[in-house]
Scaffold this active site. Sequence first.
Site: not given
Length: 195
Positions: A77, A177, A179
Amino acid sequence: MKTVIIKYNAGNVQSVMYALDRIGASYLYTDDEAEIRSADKVIFPGVGEASTTMSYLRNVGLDKVIPSLKQPVFGTCVGMQLMCRFSEENNTDCMGIFDVDVKRFPADAGLKVPHMGWNNISGYQSPLTAGLPDNAYVYFVHSYAAPICEYTVASCDYALPFSAMLHKDNFYAAQFHCEISGNAGQQILENFLKL
């Protein structure tokens, strides 16, 4: 294996920690130069605004440390954007690892900015995407993006094609992202840790 998450003025780091916990990876969250340099893998995540985040990196010297690292480094990001040469977000000079400028999505393209939500990536040319299905869906939240360039190893389309992932030497980056990108994001993190 020693994995370091770089501690700096950015949000969403806790989500990265949770993602690493889920795959059983140990890590250290630090801004200590010696710890970062001695790591086997370095993750440079973040949610934030380019100029204030870059200013923080300069104040603590990480703007010089990160580009000089020799081990695999993975920026995500705003981490990816700061690894580029320049960002149109408050006209910010960045670290220049990737010789490309980050640009704002055009407001006149009829699409909402920021680009927020699930979108698919394609054109994989990275060891980080090994095992991903074609056109995997990942999660984006951004108003600025790097255009398609010589470092592009996966792309996405939102108003126009842009770089979803970049790679140069030991530096890897993703605009999305990992995650919070489900199985695809987890696969990418696992592949990074296996490099």
